[in-house]
Design a protein around this motif. Structure first.
Motif, PDB file in Angstrom:
ATOM      1  N   LEU A   2       0.846  -1.131  -0.057  1.00 16.12           N
ATOM      2  CA  LEU A   2      -0.008   0.105  -0.111  1.00 16.12           C
ATOM      3  C   LEU A   2       0.915   1.316   0.102  1.00 16.12           C
ATOM      4  CD1 LEU A   2      -2.980  -1.175   2.411  1.00 16.12           C
ATOM      5  CD2 LEU A   2      -2.993  -0.986  -0.042  1.00 16.12           C
ATOM      6  N   GLY A   3       2.106   1.086   0.565  1.00 15.70           N
ATOM      7  CA  GLY A   3       3.067   2.166   0.522  1.00 15.70           C
ATOM      8  C   GLY A   3       4.144   2.016  -0.498  1.00 15.70           C
ATOM      9  N   ILE A   4       5.010   3.034  -0.395  1.00 15.25           N
ATOM     10  CA  ILE A   4       6.215   2.839  -1.371  1.00 15.25           C
ATOM     11  C   ILE A   4       7.531   3.140  -0.549  1.00 15.25           C
ATOM     12  CG2 ILE A   4       4.945   3.455  -3.315  1.00 15.25           C
ATOM     13  CD1 ILE A   4       6.382   6.094  -3.473  1.00 15.25           C
ATOM     14  N   VAL A   5       8.518   2.681  -1.150  1.00 18.20           N
ATOM     15  CA  VAL A   5       9.886   2.962  -0.770  1.00 18.20           C
ATOM     16  C   VAL A   5      10.486   3.717  -1.918  1.00 18.20           C
ATOM     17  CG1 VAL A   5      12.222   2.056  -0.192  1.00 18.20           C
ATOM     18  CG2 VAL A   5      10.126   1.078   0.471  1.00 18.20           C
ATOM     19  N   ILE A   6      11.328   4.817  -1.737  1.00 14.67           N
ATOM     20  CA  ILE A   6      11.821   5.761  -2.761  1.00 14.67           C
ATOM     21  C   ILE A   6      13.323   5.230  -2.689  1.00 14.67           C
ATOM     22  CG2 ILE A   6      12.287   7.938  -3.622  1.00 14.67           C
ATOM     23  CD1 ILE A   6       9.666   8.754  -2.715  1.00 14.67           C
ATOM     24  N   VAL A   7      13.875   4.853  -3.617  1.00 18.83           N
ATOM     25  CA  VAL A   7      15.302   4.364  -3.697  1.00 18.83           C
ATOM     26  C   VAL A   7      15.950   5.196  -4.878  1.00 18.83           C
ATOM     27  CG1 VAL A   7      16.564   2.454  -4.157  1.00 18.83           C
ATOM     28  CG2 VAL A   7      14.403   2.159  -3.393  1.00 18.83           C
ATOM     29  N   SER A   8      17.347   5.711  -4.396  1.00 19.34           N
ATOM     30  CA  SER A   8      18.231   6.223  -5.333  1.00 19.34           C
ATOM     31  C   SER A   8      19.175   4.985  -5.928  1.00 19.34           C
ATOM     32  CB  SER A   8      19.166   7.161  -4.503  1.00 19.34           C
ATOM     33  OG  SER A   8      20.084   7.673  -5.474  1.00 19.34           O
ATOM     34  N   THR A   9      19.028   5.099  -7.116  1.00 17.31           N
ATOM     35  CA  THR A   9      19.658   3.802  -7.961  1.00 17.31           C
ATOM     36  C   THR A   9      20.749   4.470  -8.865  1.00 17.31           C
ATOM     37  OG1 THR A   9      18.221   3.617  -9.887  1.00 17.31           O
ATOM     38  CG2 THR A   9      17.650   2.302  -7.862  1.00 17.31           C
ATOM     39  N   SER A  10      21.312   3.658  -9.668  1.00 17.40           N
ATOM     40  CA  SER A  10      22.310   4.029 -10.621  1.00 17.40           C
ATOM     41  C   SER A  10      21.537   4.562 -11.851  1.00 17.40           C
ATOM     42  CB  SER A  10      23.239   2.988 -10.970  1.00 17.40           C
ATOM     43  OG  SER A  10      22.258   1.729 -11.466  1.00 17.40           O
ATOM     44  N   ARG A  11      20.233   4.242 -11.856  1.00 12.44           N
ATOM     45  CA  ARG A  11      19.415   4.568 -13.065  1.00 12.44           C
ATOM     46  C   ARG A  11      18.218   5.803 -12.674  1.00 12.44           C
ATOM     47  NH1 ARG A  11      17.502  -1.143 -15.078  1.00 12.44           N
ATOM     48  NH2 ARG A  11      19.602  -1.995 -15.574  1.00 12.44           N
ATOM     49  N   GLY A  12      18.710   6.595 -11.321  1.00 11.86           N
ATOM     50  CA  GLY A  12      17.968   7.381 -11.079  1.00 11.86           C
ATOM     51  C   GLY A  12      17.255   7.251  -9.877  1.00 11.86           C
ATOM     52  N   VAL A  13      16.348   8.139  -9.338  1.00 12.28           N
ATOM     53  CA  VAL A  13      15.483   7.916  -8.297  1.00 12.28           C
ATOM     54  C   VAL A  13      14.205   7.251  -8.655  1.00 12.28           C
ATOM     55  CG1 VAL A  13      14.248   9.129  -6.300  1.00 12.28           C
ATOM     56  CG2 VAL A  13      16.362   9.870  -7.141  1.00 12.28           C
TER      57      VAL A  13
END
Length: 132
Positions: free
Chosen positions: A101-112
């Motif tokens: 139901l919720g999300i995690v925002i992740v900083s990756t090598s392909r952007g956020v």
């Protein structure tokens, strides 16, 4: 005054604005903050965002989203990785927030990216924040 953690500053501004019912807020602009705002818009947590140029760093104007009866769409916004304690996860180890139901925002090598996009693209990275 310079902030040492612009991501935490932006998240705090959003949390405070939602709690008192503001429709719009301004936060300092950075590439990561723009990426977070983009993910929040794609996932339906905010209505829109805009980048505003000024003589300094610039700002992001964020239009917050509320339900039909004025209920908050963003119930909780929590910073996970901090400058003093970074948290990294692979694509298969990303946490599930409230069973999807919720999300995690992740900083990756392909952007956020959101955790759903990370699983689709099979990339991991630094966990920035959780939203529900």
């Amino acid at each position: 005054m310079a902030t040492s953690d612009p991501i935490a500053d932006m998240l705090t501004r959003i949390r405070n604005a939602v709690r008192i019912g503001h429709k719009r807020l301004h936060a300092k602009r950075s590439k990561v903050c723009l990426g977070i705002a983009r993910v929040l818009k794609e996932e339906g947590y905010i209505t829109d965002f805009d980048s505003i140029d000024d003589t300094n760093q610039g700002e992001i104007r964020i239009d917050l989203k509320y339900g039909e009866r004025g209920e908050m769409v963003i119930q909780n916004l929590k910073r996970v990785s901090r400058p003093s304690c970074r948290v990294y996860r692979g694509a298969e180890d990303l946490p599930s927030v409230l069973d999807g139901l919720g999300i995690v925002i992740v900083s990756t090598s392909r952007g956020v990216l959101s955790d759903r996009q990370c699983r689709e693209q099979n990339v991991g990275g630094e966990l920035l924040c959780t939203v529900w």
